[in-house]
Design a protein around this motif. Sequence first.
Motif, PDB file in Angstrom:
ATOM      1  N   LEU A 150       1.136  -1.565   0.184  1.00 57.37           N
ATOM      2  CA  LEU A 150      -0.321   0.276   0.046  1.00 57.37           C
ATOM      3  C   LEU A 150       0.820   0.930   0.044  1.00 57.37           C
ATOM      4  O   LEU A 150       2.036   1.091   0.725  1.00 57.37           O
ATOM      5  CB  LEU A 150      -0.969   0.034   0.973  1.00 57.37           C
ATOM      6  N   ALA A 151       0.585   1.731  -0.943  1.00 61.77           N
ATOM      7  CA  ALA A 151       1.240   3.658  -0.691  1.00 61.77           C
ATOM      8  C   ALA A 151       1.374   4.070   0.619  1.00 61.77           C
ATOM      9  O   ALA A 151       0.029   3.771   1.411  1.00 61.77           O
ATOM     10  CB  ALA A 151       0.684   4.373  -2.102  1.00 61.77           C
ATOM     11  N   ILE A 152       2.598   4.854   1.179  1.00 66.77           N
ATOM     12  CA  ILE A 152       1.729   5.416   2.612  1.00 66.77           C
ATOM     13  C   ILE A 152       2.647   6.995   1.962  1.00 66.77           C
ATOM     14  O   ILE A 152       3.776   7.250   1.911  1.00 66.77           O
ATOM     15  CB  ILE A 152       2.996   4.644   3.661  1.00 66.77           C
ATOM     16  N   ALA A 153       1.816   7.413   3.020  1.00 66.60           N
ATOM     17  CA  ALA A 153       2.140   9.307   3.062  1.00 66.60           C
ATOM     18  C   ALA A 153       3.101   9.761   3.558  1.00 66.60           C
ATOM     19  O   ALA A 153       3.475  10.527   3.127  1.00 66.60           O
ATOM     20  CB  ALA A 153       0.434   9.351   3.561  1.00 66.60           C
ATOM     21  N   THR A 154       3.392   8.648   4.031  1.00 67.50           N
ATOM     22  CA  THR A 154       4.777   9.651   5.464  1.00 67.50           C
ATOM     23  C   THR A 154       6.228   9.425   4.984  1.00 67.50           C
ATOM     24  O   THR A 154       6.652   8.758   4.147  1.00 67.50           O
ATOM     25  CB  THR A 154       4.790   8.682   6.333  1.00 67.50           C
ATOM     26  N   VAL A 155       6.671   9.543   4.713  1.00 67.67           N
ATOM     27  CA  VAL A 155       8.681   9.347   4.260  1.00 67.67           C
ATOM     28  C   VAL A 155       9.442   8.793   5.083  1.00 67.67           C
ATOM     29  O   VAL A 155       9.509  10.158   6.740  1.00 67.67           O
ATOM     30  CB  VAL A 155       8.679  10.384   3.750  1.00 67.67           C
ATOM     31  N   PRO A 156      10.574   8.648   5.139  1.00 65.20           N
ATOM     32  CA  PRO A 156      11.602   8.956   6.555  1.00 65.20           C
ATOM     33  C   PRO A 156      12.001  10.205   6.488  1.00 65.20           C
ATOM     34  O   PRO A 156      11.996  11.193   5.534  1.00 65.20           O
ATOM     35  CB  PRO A 156      12.814   8.236   6.146  1.00 65.20           C
ATOM     36  N   ALA A 157      12.764  10.958   7.810  1.00 65.42           N
ATOM     37  CA  ALA A 157      12.658  11.895   8.191  1.00 65.42           C
ATOM     38  C   ALA A 157      13.647  12.152   7.965  1.00 65.42           C
ATOM     39  O   ALA A 157      13.812  13.902   7.434  1.00 65.42           O
ATOM     40  CB  ALA A 157      12.571  11.721   9.702  1.00 65.42           C
ATOM     41  N   PRO A 351      -6.459   7.724  -3.447  1.00 62.62           N
ATOM     42  CA  PRO A 351      -6.146   6.506  -3.706  1.00 62.62           C
ATOM     43  C   PRO A 351      -5.927   5.876  -2.360  1.00 62.62           C
ATOM     44  O   PRO A 351      -6.218   7.082  -0.904  1.00 62.62           O
ATOM     45  CB  PRO A 351      -5.068   5.930  -4.178  1.00 62.62           C
ATOM     46  N   LEU A 352      -6.434   4.498  -1.574  1.00 58.56           N
ATOM     47  CA  LEU A 352      -6.562   4.016  -0.318  1.00 58.56           C
ATOM     48  C   LEU A 352      -4.693   4.109   0.536  1.00 58.56           C
ATOM     49  O   LEU A 352      -3.854   3.634  -0.738  1.00 58.56           O
ATOM     50  CB  LEU A 352      -6.719   2.933  -0.263  1.00 58.56           C
ATOM     51  N   MET A 353      -4.568   4.772   0.868  1.00 56.41           N
ATOM     52  CA  MET A 353      -3.227   4.714   1.314  1.00 56.41           C
ATOM     53  C   MET A 353      -2.693   5.259   3.215  1.00 56.41           C
ATOM     54  O   MET A 353      -3.872   5.072   4.037  1.00 56.41           O
ATOM     55  CB  MET A 353      -2.546   6.759   1.024  1.00 56.41           C
ATOM     56  N   GLY A 354      -1.891   4.760   3.221  1.00 57.44           N
ATOM     57  CA  GLY A 354      -1.168   4.921   4.693  1.00 57.44           C
ATOM     58  C   GLY A 354      -0.931   5.741   5.294  1.00 57.44           C
ATOM     59  O   GLY A 354      -0.402   6.503   4.457  1.00 57.44           O
ATOM     60  N   ASN A 355      -0.851   5.708   6.988  1.00 62.25           N
ATOM     61  CA  ASN A 355      -0.539   7.137   7.462  1.00 62.25           C
ATOM     62  C   ASN A 355      -1.178   8.440   6.816  1.00 62.25           C
ATOM     63  O   ASN A 355      -0.079   8.981   6.403  1.00 62.25           O
ATOM     64  CB  ASN A 355       1.348   7.050   7.338  1.00 62.25           C
ATOM     65  N   GLY A 358      -4.580  13.335   7.924  1.00 53.99           N
ATOM     66  CA  GLY A 358      -5.504  13.217   8.391  1.00 53.99           C
ATOM     67  C   GLY A 358      -7.199  12.218   7.677  1.00 53.99           C
ATOM     68  O   GLY A 358      -6.241  11.270   7.324  1.00 53.99           O
ATOM     69  N   GLN A 359      -8.353  12.638   8.013  1.00 54.10           N
ATOM     70  CA  GLN A 359      -8.922  10.776   7.565  1.00 54.10           C
ATOM     71  C   GLN A 359      -9.333  12.009   5.985  1.00 54.10           C
ATOM     72  O   GLN A 359      -9.199  12.636   5.316  1.00 54.10           O
ATOM     73  CB  GLN A 359     -10.267  11.542   8.505  1.00 54.10           C
ATOM     74  N   SER A 360      -9.256  10.625   5.547  1.00 60.54           N
ATOM     75  CA  SER A 360      -9.434  11.265   3.871  1.00 60.54           C
ATOM     76  C   SER A 360      -9.995   9.518   3.008  1.00 60.54           C
ATOM     77  O   SER A 360      -9.863   8.130   2.778  1.00 60.54           O
ATOM     78  CB  SER A 360      -7.864  10.710   2.792  1.00 60.54           C
ATOM     79  N   MET A 361     -11.302  10.124   1.988  1.00 59.23           N
ATOM     80  CA  MET A 361     -11.744   9.005   1.874  1.00 59.23           C
ATOM     81  C   MET A 361     -11.230   7.902   0.574  1.00 59.23           C
ATOM     82  O   MET A 361     -10.878   9.179  -0.272  1.00 59.23           O
ATOM     83  CB  MET A 361     -13.315   9.786   1.220  1.00 59.23           C
ATOM     84  N   PRO A 362     -10.915   7.285   0.451  1.00 59.96           N
ATOM     85  CA  PRO A 362     -10.462   6.404  -0.968  1.00 59.96           C
ATOM     86  C   PRO A 362     -11.987   7.158  -1.976  1.00 59.96           C
ATOM     87  O   PRO A 362     -13.107   6.879  -2.259  1.00 59.96           O
ATOM     88  CB  PRO A 362     -10.847   4.934  -0.051  1.00 59.96           C
ATOM     89  N   ASN A 363     -11.304   7.106  -3.410  1.00 61.60           N
ATOM     90  CA  ASN A 363     -11.426   7.354  -4.006  1.00 61.60           C
ATOM     91  C   ASN A 363     -12.312   5.762  -5.403  1.00 61.60           C
ATOM     92  O   ASN A 363     -13.689   6.219  -5.693  1.00 61.60           O
ATOM     93  CB  ASN A 363     -10.794   8.354  -5.609  1.00 61.60           C
ATOM     94  N   PHE A 364     -12.381   4.801  -4.851  1.00 62.19           N
ATOM     95  CA  PHE A 364     -12.441   3.834  -5.493  1.00 62.19           C
ATOM     96  C   PHE A 364     -13.955   4.407  -4.768  1.00 62.19           C
ATOM     97  O   PHE A 364     -15.272   4.158  -5.307  1.00 62.19           O
ATOM     98  CB  PHE A 364     -12.639   2.415  -4.896  1.00 62.19           C
ATOM     99  N   PHE A 365     -14.077   4.946  -3.609  1.00 63.63           N
ATOM    100  CA  PHE A 365     -15.425   4.907  -2.763  1.00 63.63           C
ATOM    101  C   PHE A 365     -16.412   6.519  -3.563  1.00 63.63           C
ATOM    102  O   PHE A 365     -17.934   5.832  -3.958  1.00 63.63           O
ATOM    103  CB  PHE A 365     -15.279   5.500  -1.448  1.00 63.63           C
TER     104      PHE A 365
END
Lengths: 874, 109
Positions: A150-157, A351-355, A358-365
């Motif tokens: 799953l793509a994850i919204a965060t990155v290494p610091a 797209p559905l993403m981890g981390n 805030g809240q976000s609605m996945p586009n497939f919805f």
Amino acid sequence: MKETPDIKPPKWADRFFEWYCRNELTESIQGDLHERYEAYLSSLSKRKADSLYWRDVLLFMNRHTLRRTYTRQLKTNWITMFNNYTLVAFRNILRNKAFTGINVLGLSVSMSICLVIITMINDQTSYDDFHKNGDQIYRVTHRRSTGVDLAIATVPAPLGKKIREEFPGVEDVVRFRRGVSGEILDNGKAIAINGLFTDTEFFDLFQFELRSGDRSTALDDPFSIILKRDIAEKFFKTQDPMGQTLLIEGLGQFKVTGVLEEFPGKSHLEFQALASFSTVPLLENQGKLSDLSNSWDKASASWLYFKAEQKESLRDLQVYLDELTDEFYNEESEFTATFFLQKMTDITPGPLMGNQIGQSMPNFFVYGLIVLAFLIMICATLNYANLSTARAITRLKEVGIRKVMGSTRPQLIFQFVLEAVLISLIALAVAILLLNVMLIPAFEQLSISSILGWELVPDLNIYLQFVLFSMLTGIFTGFFPSLYMASVQAIQALKGARIPKMSRVGLKKSLILVQLVISVILIISSSLVHRQIKYMITRDYGFEKDNILNIDLQGQDFQLLKTELEQVSFVDKVSGANNIPSIGRHDDIKVRRFVSDEQLEFNYFSVDENYVDNLDLQLLAGSNFNPSISGSHRQLMINEQALKTLGFEDPSEAVGVNLILEDSTSSKIIGVVKDYNFMMLYMDIKPLILQHHPEEFEWAQVKLASNPSINQITQLEHIWSKLDPNHDLEFEFFDEQIEDFYSTFYDIVYIVGLVSILSMVIAGMGLLAIATYTVRIRLKEVGIRKVLGARPGDIVILLGKGFFVLILVGTLIGSSLSFLGNKAWLDLFAYRIDFGLDIMGIAFLFVLTVTVLTIGIQALKAVETNPSEILRNE
Amino acid sequence: MRFNLGEFEEIVLLIVAAQHNEAYGMSVTNVIEEELKRPVTLSSVHTALYRLEEKGLISSGIGGTTKSRGGRRKRIFNITAAGKEALLEARNARSRLWSLIPHFVFGES
């Protein structure tokens, strides 16, 4: 030339030609085309000749051959005609109140659902639309080699620092780091705060304004903090917050350097406060934040946003990021991250993403919703078309007269489309009423709507979309019936025309069958979901949950509270635990009997000696905890599943046996309890270990003599505030807590139930349409039968028979499909209800009722008609 | 030039004149393809015919049919007086131009 009378040029090419070509030229040109086609055939294969024929037909399209439009007609009477159409439309709407009512009802029910969807989509797409140059803002995301794909919204610091220092192509690189969280003491009350660390460029990149403070310096100095307005008011009431200090527990003293203006719109960025990023290294040095400055293998605490004015710089950045991946990770490293860029406008819906930040609605919805809206409207439209054609007979005379008086096809089409648009606008009014009175309040109650932050408030713009939507619906629904009406020949129409051929009844029937199947599936599914949830909630949990109050300790010492509480007259017993059972929270522990054994994973609760009594658990063997002996934390209790997993036959065998826990300490089993549902209800009961660890307690479970009164609660609050003046008493009733936990399931029941009612309304409309239609076609037959002595009952049966078969088939197909579909999710539940015949029966009865109502009324009408009226003209 | 005749139009007009009372789209096409060995689409011939009719150089009427047309009648084209004039003018213009060419150009001794 070869004689080839049998071989004809492609039919569709001819039809197409006839369609576009002017009437006066058609004959001669088509003759030439056919001659030419024969010439082709004499030397070429049929396929080749056909394609050449098509080419010829297509090439013939030019200004000489194309049909003339109606431009030469008188334009002056359009306004008069428009007035006349509107007048006739209103007369018709008023004359056939029943028909109008049904149409408006059917359309408005489906429309109201679509309105909710339109509002929801508007709400979702309104995120972050207030940023200037919002389409130039991007963020870096990553995918990792391990774990979920799953793509994850965060990155290494360290990535943020690296890009800021080494990559010049992009501007306003803003880092976010989580961690501005802790409690702030305010007037003796502790209030939790949750915020982000960020860079000064935040205000250049995003369009958030400061109410007070200087945006260019507010986030410069370490330990500076900017508050959202409501938070600032909470802490400082009417005082000026600027320059004040806030002590965040565990982090330190922060100085307020700014207060944010209300957000101009919704944003996917969620925070209560922003602290300067320069604070981060200081806190990392002090050990108050984990030091991530060089951890490329941890990527869950930092986000990275930037602005790119040129598309090229994005490509360069991607190349740079790929190089970084190669530099910092190799094949041996346990953790590998590949970086991607994401546009801010694609975050929510996205797209559905981890981390997520805030809240976000996945586009497939969102796509799913759009498809759903389309399906609903197509069904409603087709039924409207069916119903209109079924009723067309009454309008045919009017069409005939209009034609005789010189109405053209487009005029007639326009007239009927206009009528449909009017009906659809009336339906819109009803739908808007439904939306505001029923649907929006209902949706706002759903727990998912508060989780996802839905705001269903239609504004002017959305209302305009509604009107546009309903006009389009009207045009679409009116178009097909109007085509039929306009195509009837004047003479036939005036003669009291034949009704269109039966050939389309098969199509209509299958359409209705599909609708019936869908309704049956939905009815069965919603009643199944409902039953399953009822079953789970009212099930025997194996423990007592009534009259138990769960108090969140919030760091308060359990023993102290217990001693205080036990002196209260209406408190029965107090027990402590680290987690509340059956609401989805638990810990794991690894266990083995002998050092040589494989480690087993057990669930684990930390409880005290009153727990067993308090929850009314049954002790099968051994004894309860005894806190008075030393080393009481070395005592264990297990459940039956654990007993089985460890290989004991009888509970008494296990008592006294030592187990080795994961910290390699050895603990003795002193008791065995009967299985109880400590996990989520749809899961099987797993092996469980109860351990006596009072220092881990987070909850006090207070058993009361009876349902507490307000006074008693106040009394408890009083006791609490004596012990801990900084926090408010936070408690929940155990049984309510469990019900709340399953509220999402109720949401599902609610939505599925709503959709099934809706689909039933639509299917009912379809049935009604086809019933009206069939009855009208067979009216003469009914008349003759009556003359010959048929009884009313016979006639109703005669007319209804076909429909009975239809709904029987529909129910059967629907039931079997829903059996397969529902089995898939029911199997996920360890404790589930059976898929019984009774549910099928209910669905069938429901469908039958609707059918009997719609068809029965039509059939009775036919029966009651006087035969002499029908047969008079024969 | 009073009559603005294109090269293709001129050919079509000539053929219409040649097939007195029997010229229709397909017959004209056949002559162009067979006599002039020039591939042509039916529609371009028709277009030329309609254009000529618009200019008043030919007139049309409904004629008979043959078996291969499936009973569809032909649109028969006939040259009008203006058409004849246009053809004559075109021919005269050409012969005048031909007469201007010096003899040696075509190598005649």
